[in-house]
Write a protein that holds these residues in place. Structure first.
Motif, PDB file in Angstrom:
ATOM      1  N   VAL A 298     -16.042  12.027 -70.176  1.00  0.00           N
ATOM      2  CA  VAL A 298     -14.938  12.841 -70.695  1.00  0.00           C
ATOM      3  C   VAL A 298     -15.434  13.652 -71.911  1.00  0.00           C
ATOM      4  O   VAL A 298     -15.106  14.833 -72.056  1.00  0.00           O
TER       5      VAL A 298
ATOM      6  N   LYS B 161      -7.386   2.124 -57.899  1.00  0.00           N
ATOM      7  CA  LYS B 161      -6.971   3.473 -57.474  1.00  0.00           C
ATOM      8  C   LYS B 161      -8.153   4.345 -57.063  1.00  0.00           C
ATOM      9  O   LYS B 161      -9.307   4.057 -57.383  1.00  0.00           O
TER      10      LYS B 161
ATOM     11  N   THR C 251     -16.701   6.265 -68.577  1.00  0.00           N
ATOM     12  CA  THR C 251     -15.649   7.297 -68.529  1.00  0.00           C
ATOM     13  C   THR C 251     -15.617   8.066 -69.857  1.00  0.00           C
ATOM     14  O   THR C 251     -15.540   9.294 -69.870  1.00  0.00           O
TER      15      THR C 251
ATOM     16  N   GLU D  65      -9.669  14.918 -60.894  1.00  0.00           N
ATOM     17  CA  GLU D  65     -10.146  14.197 -62.075  1.00  0.00           C
ATOM     18  C   GLU D  65     -10.729  15.177 -63.097  1.00  0.00           C
ATOM     19  O   GLU D  65     -11.150  16.274 -62.752  1.00  0.00           O
ATOM     20  N   HIS D  66     -10.758  14.805 -64.319  1.00  0.00           N
ATOM     21  CA  HIS D  66     -11.194  15.592 -65.480  1.00  0.00           C
ATOM     22  C   HIS D  66     -10.215  16.733 -65.790  1.00  0.00           C
ATOM     23  O   HIS D  66      -9.776  16.845 -66.944  1.00  0.00           O
TER      24      HIS D  66
ATOM     25  N   GLY E  99     -13.060   9.703 -59.833  1.00  0.00           N
ATOM     26  CA  GLY E  99     -13.111   9.167 -61.204  1.00  0.00           C
ATOM     27  C   GLY E  99     -14.025  10.019 -62.064  1.00  0.00           C
ATOM     28  O   GLY E  99     -14.241  11.198 -61.802  1.00  0.00           O
ATOM     29  N   ALA E 100     -14.615   9.372 -63.059  1.00  0.00           N
ATOM     30  CA  ALA E 100     -15.308  10.124 -64.105  1.00  0.00           C
ATOM     31  C   ALA E 100     -16.633  10.736 -63.672  1.00  0.00           C
ATOM     32  O   ALA E 100     -17.081  11.722 -64.244  1.00  0.00           O
TER      33      ALA E 100
ATOM     34  N   ILE F 250      -8.892   8.570 -57.240  1.00  0.00           N
ATOM     35  CA  ILE F 250      -8.434   9.936 -57.496  1.00  0.00           C
ATOM     36  C   ILE F 250      -8.972  10.776 -56.331  1.00  0.00           C
ATOM     37  O   ILE F 250     -10.182  10.845 -56.108  1.00  0.00           O
TER      38      ILE F 250
ATOM     39  N   GLY G  12     -15.108   3.371 -61.382  1.00  0.00           N
ATOM     40  CA  GLY G  12     -14.183   4.501 -61.194  1.00  0.00           C
ATOM     41  C   GLY G  12     -13.029   4.152 -60.272  1.00  0.00           C
ATOM     42  O   GLY G  12     -12.300   5.035 -59.828  1.00  0.00           O
TER      43      GLY G  12
ATOM     44  N   PRO H 219      -7.325   8.782 -72.648  1.00  0.00           N
ATOM     45  CA  PRO H 219      -7.298   9.105 -71.217  1.00  0.00           C
ATOM     46  C   PRO H 219      -6.034   9.860 -70.841  1.00  0.00           C
ATOM     47  O   PRO H 219      -5.080   9.922 -71.625  1.00  0.00           O
ATOM     48  N   SER H 220      -6.038  10.407 -69.630  1.00  0.00           N
ATOM     49  CA  SER H 220      -4.868  11.186 -69.185  1.00  0.00           C
ATOM     50  C   SER H 220      -3.659  10.298 -68.882  1.00  0.00           C
ATOM     51  O   SER H 220      -2.533  10.767 -68.848  1.00  0.00           O
TER      52      SER H 220
ATOM     53  N   VAL I 288      -7.260  16.804 -65.064  1.00  0.00           N
ATOM     54  CA  VAL I 288      -6.009  16.126 -65.431  1.00  0.00           C
ATOM     55  C   VAL I 288      -5.969  15.815 -66.940  1.00  0.00           C
ATOM     56  O   VAL I 288      -4.897  15.767 -67.542  1.00  0.00           O
ATOM     57  N   VAL I 289      -7.139  15.649 -67.543  1.00  0.00           N
ATOM     58  CA  VAL I 289      -7.205  15.405 -68.994  1.00  0.00           C
ATOM     59  C   VAL I 289      -6.663  16.635 -69.748  1.00  0.00           C
ATOM     60  O   VAL I 289      -6.133  16.531 -70.847  1.00  0.00           O
TER      61      VAL I 289
ATOM     62  N   ILE J  17      -3.492   8.637 -65.966  1.00  0.00           N
ATOM     63  CA  ILE J  17      -3.346   8.608 -64.495  1.00  0.00           C
ATOM     64  C   ILE J  17      -3.613   7.200 -63.948  1.00  0.00           C
ATOM     65  O   ILE J  17      -2.902   6.737 -63.046  1.00  0.00           O
ATOM     66  N   ASP J  18      -4.606   6.512 -64.510  1.00  0.00           N
ATOM     67  CA  ASP J  18      -5.014   5.211 -63.958  1.00  0.00           C
ATOM     68  C   ASP J  18      -3.941   4.144 -64.167  1.00  0.00           C
ATOM     69  O   ASP J  18      -3.587   3.415 -63.235  1.00  0.00           O
TER      70      ASP J  18
HETATM   71  O1  PMV Z   1     -12.274   5.856 -65.445  1.00  0.00           O
HETATM   72  P1  PMV Z   1     -12.309   6.613 -64.156  1.00  0.00           P
HETATM   73  O2  PMV Z   1     -13.669   6.702 -63.569  1.00  0.00           O
HETATM   74  O3  PMV Z   1     -11.298   6.106 -63.181  1.00  0.00           O
HETATM   75  O4  PMV Z   1     -11.940   8.152 -64.468  1.00  0.00           O
HETATM   76  C1  PMV Z   1     -10.713   8.534 -64.991  1.00  0.00           C
HETATM   77  C2  PMV Z   1     -10.375   9.928 -64.603  1.00  0.00           C
HETATM   78  C3  PMV Z   1     -10.684  11.033 -65.635  1.00  0.00           C
HETATM   79  O5  PMV Z   1      -9.935  12.165 -65.208  1.00  0.00           O
HETATM   80  C4  PMV Z   1     -12.157  11.371 -65.623  1.00  0.00           C
HETATM   81  C5  PMV Z   1     -10.284  10.665 -67.050  1.00  0.00           C
HETATM   82  C6  PMV Z   1      -8.782  10.592 -67.277  1.00  0.00           C
HETATM   83  O6  PMV Z   1      -8.403  10.089 -68.340  1.00  0.00           O
HETATM   84  O7  PMV Z   1      -7.985  11.050 -66.442  1.00  0.00           O
END
Ligand code: PMV
Length: 331
Positions: free
Chosen positions: A209, A26, A205, A32-33, A283-284, A28, A120, A163-164, A35-36, A166-167
């Motif tokens: 975070v 994916k 990540t 990002e962030h 991403g992070a 973002i 990411g 994590p949020s 969304v946490v 989203i991934d």
């Molecule tokens: O792990 P990454 O790099 O895909 O980052 C995840 C996205 C963040 O918003 C930084 C963390 C999250 O849990 O949503």
């Protein structure tokens, strides 16, 4: 005779159950962030996938798992009754799911991935979703994406703390999503000339975070403004996609304020800006990948542009692809 033969074939199939699945990485695009902290983010699946092959063999010793991470040439032989804390986290995740599904038989798991690890681009989420997908399809004929996604989130928590989600959600469902902890809406968001620039700088990540968490805890009022502004970037991007270059720049400035950019990333985004292009962390941050709108520049032109920045790779990928799916072939 025919009946006996059919029974025999049935038993053989049960003995050697084989399932192959794949799921995408994916990007973002914004949010990002933030969304946490419950804000909205815009995310799209990409045409780089992780593949997992699950083979169950009732002729081999019970409660054992053979794992082959083919990209890194790592192999593990696990006895589920003698687990070691020293096992890498991905092996612990496999054991967690094996136990969750109350398996007893010997399992062989083969894993290969087009998604760069730790950049990411959602490699751990694709792994989590495929892992749950294999075991889920072993016991269910229909794919319930909600159930798979919820369990994949638990696996993601082993990797990343809290994590949020989203991934794993985008890897399960595919396409593009407006995502927050409270809601998930599919959107047909199409992008042209989007390049991924892999800085090659390793990132964590969890660490990023935590860094943002301490910024938020120590600067509550300022952080609230930054997180709200990041969400505004997401909303503007959805409503006015033609403003994408400005939004990328704005979102990157806000991520910098949260402390997740660094000198190398700043140099790349500044160079993009100088050439009337735009880019941001995806991403992070702290390393990993950037996304950039690069007009009509080719991969080679981009590599030349960044030759002093020691970037690792440039990718052009398809966006908005299919989520978790069953495959015929592993290779
Ligand atoms: O792990 P990454 O790099 O895909 O980052 C995840 C996205 C963040 O918003 C930084 C963390 C999250 O849990 O949503």
């Amino acid at each position: 005779m025919e009946k006996e033969f059919n029974l025999f074939v049935c038993c053989m199939l049960k003995m050697n159950e084989r399932i192959v699945v794949s799921s995408p990485g994916k990007l973002i695009l914004a949010g990002e962030h933030a969304v946490v902290y419950g804000k909205r983010a815009l995310v799209t699946s990409i045409g780089l996938r992780l593949y997992m092959e699950f083979i169950e063999d009732t002729n081999k010793p019970t409660k054992t798992i053979e794992i082959d991470f083919q990209d890194t040439n790592r192999k593990y032989s696990i006895d589920i009754d003698c687990l070691k804390d020293s096992n890498p986290i991905e092996v612990q995740a496999i054991c967690f799911i094996y136990k969750h599904f109350q398996m007893n038989n010997h399992i062989q798991l083969n894993i290969r991935s087009d998604i760069p690890i730790g950049a990411g681009l959602g490699s751990s989420a694709a792994f989590s979703v495929c892992l749950v997908g294999c075991f889920y399809l072993r016991t269910n004929t229909q794919m319930d994406r909600n159930e798979i996604n919820q369990l994949a989130y638990q696996v993601e928590c082993l990797f990343h703390g809290t994590p949020s989600g989203i991934d794993n959600t985008i890897s399960t469902y595919g396409q593009s999503l407006v995502y927050s902890r409270q809601m998930r809406t599919h959107t047909d968001f199409r992008l042209k000339n989007l390049a991924i620039i892999d800085t090659g700088i390793p990132k964590s990540t969890k660490r990023m975070v935590e860094l943002v968490r301490s910024f938020v805890d120590n600067n509550q009022q300022q952080a609230e403004l930054v997180l709200n502004d990041i969400e505004k970037c997401v909303d503007t991007l959805i409503e006015q996609p033609d403003k994408i270059k400005d939004i990328f720049q704005q979102n990157q400035k806000l991520l910098k304020q949260l402390g997740v950019s660094n000198v190398e990333i700043d140099e790349i985004t500044e160079k993009l800006h100088e050439h009337h292009l735009a880019g941001k962390i995806t991403g992070a941050g702290g390393g990993g990948c950037l996304i950039a709108l690069v007009d009509s520049l080719t991969k080679q032109q981009l590599v030349d542009l960044f030759k002093e920045n020691r970037i690792k790779e440039v990718y052009f990928v398809e966006c908005g692809v299919e989520g978790l799916r069953q495959e015929e072939k592993f290779r």
